[in-house]
Design an enzyme around this catalytic site. Structure first.
Site, PDB file in Angstrom:
ATOM      1  N   SER A 147      78.027 -28.221  51.279  1.00  0.00           N
ATOM      2  CA  SER A 147      76.538 -27.945  51.806  1.00  0.00           C
ATOM      3  C   SER A 147      76.321 -28.831  53.088  1.00  0.00           C
ATOM      4  O   SER A 147      77.148 -30.801  52.410  1.00  0.00           O
ATOM      5  CB  SER A 147      75.517 -27.807  51.455  1.00  0.00           C
ATOM      6  OG  SER A 147      74.283 -28.192  51.724  1.00  0.00           O
ATOM      7  N   TYR A 160      69.422 -32.073  45.118  1.00  0.00           N
ATOM      8  CA  TYR A 160      70.589 -31.111  45.545  1.00  0.00           C
ATOM      9  C   TYR A 160      71.868 -30.953  46.330  1.00  0.00           C
ATOM     10  O   TYR A 160      73.217 -31.200  46.566  1.00  0.00           O
ATOM     11  CB  TYR A 160      70.486 -29.288  46.383  1.00  0.00           C
ATOM     12  CG  TYR A 160      70.987 -28.471  46.690  1.00  0.00           C
ATOM     13  CD1 TYR A 160      71.454 -27.349  46.427  1.00  0.00           C
ATOM     14  CD2 TYR A 160      71.346 -28.742  47.879  1.00  0.00           C
ATOM     15  CE1 TYR A 160      72.809 -26.400  46.317  1.00  0.00           C
ATOM     16  CE2 TYR A 160      72.754 -27.571  48.814  1.00  0.00           C
ATOM     17  CZ  TYR A 160      73.103 -26.265  47.722  1.00  0.00           C
ATOM     18  OH  TYR A 160      73.885 -25.488  48.581  1.00  0.00           O
ATOM     19  N   LYS A 164      75.857 -31.923  46.095  1.00  0.00           N
ATOM     20  CA  LYS A 164      76.816 -31.437  46.752  1.00  0.00           C
ATOM     21  C   LYS A 164      77.245 -32.556  47.385  1.00  0.00           C
ATOM     22  O   LYS A 164      78.900 -32.235  47.971  1.00  0.00           O
ATOM     23  CB  LYS A 164      76.296 -30.539  47.916  1.00  0.00           C
ATOM     24  CG  LYS A 164      75.383 -29.015  47.822  1.00  0.00           C
ATOM     25  CD  LYS A 164      76.444 -28.655  47.393  1.00  0.00           C
ATOM     26  CE  LYS A 164      76.354 -26.972  46.996  1.00  0.00           C
ATOM     27  NZ  LYS A 164      77.334 -26.721  46.330  1.00  0.00           N
TER      28      LYS A 164
END
Length: 180
Positions: A147, A160, A164
């Site tokens: 991402s 998060y 990633k």
């Protein structure tokens, strides 16, 4: 007429998190290109819906439910794909979680551990099962979906993003170890 360079006939693809979103689109495209696809996410019913759609369009799909945070289920996913189709040629590590939105300094250990285990460690588990047989055959492909969050900071999805960024590093390291 030139043959399609993207013809995946005879190839077997395992796609995690393929009951919706990017995973579903990946599974559908790989099937359109001729791959036999293994549809996987936590809920069998959602997987069956995707598999039925692929079959309705002439593709071949098999369902193996898998919660990527559980090592035994990850192992069973790859082993089940091999049992069904003989091998795994393409692995798409797509599934991920994000149970926490907020400042990094307020995240609980449990939420941070869940993000890192599901988004990074599970990809390592999947690769550990799939890559050695690919290397023994001299071919195979692994795609680890990451991402933009792994490249940019965020005030609400920082953990998060960390996971990633780790996926980027995991991919580069595996390529260095197994690419040659």
């Amino acid at each position: 007429m030139t043959p399609n360079p993207f013809n995946l006939a005879g190839q077997v693809a395992v796609i995690t998190g393929s009951s919706r979103g990017i995973g579903r689109a990946s599974a559908e495209l790989l099937a359109q290109l001729g791959a036999k696809v293994v549809i996987s996410s936590r809920k069998a019913e959602a997987c069956e819906e995707v598999a039925n759609g692929i079959r309705a369009h002439g593709g071949e799909a098999h369902v193996i439910p898998c919660n990527i945070s559980r090592r035994a289920e990850v192992d069973a996913l790859i082993e089940g794909a091999v049992k069904q189709y003989g091998q795994v040629d393409i692995l798409v590590c797509n599934a991920a979680v994000n149970p926490y939105y907020g400042p990094l300094l307020d995240i609980s250990d449990e939420a941070f551990d869940k993000i890192m285990a599901s988004n990074v460690k599970s990809n390592l588990w999947l690769c550990a099962k799939a890559i050695p047989p690919m290397a023994a055959r001299g071919k195979g492909s692994v795609i680890i979906v990451s991402s933009i969050g792994g490249l940019r900071g965020s005030t609400v999805i920082g953990a998060y993003g960390i996971s990633k960024a780790a996926d980027f590093a995991l991919c580069r390291s595996l390529a260095g170890e197994w690419g040659p």
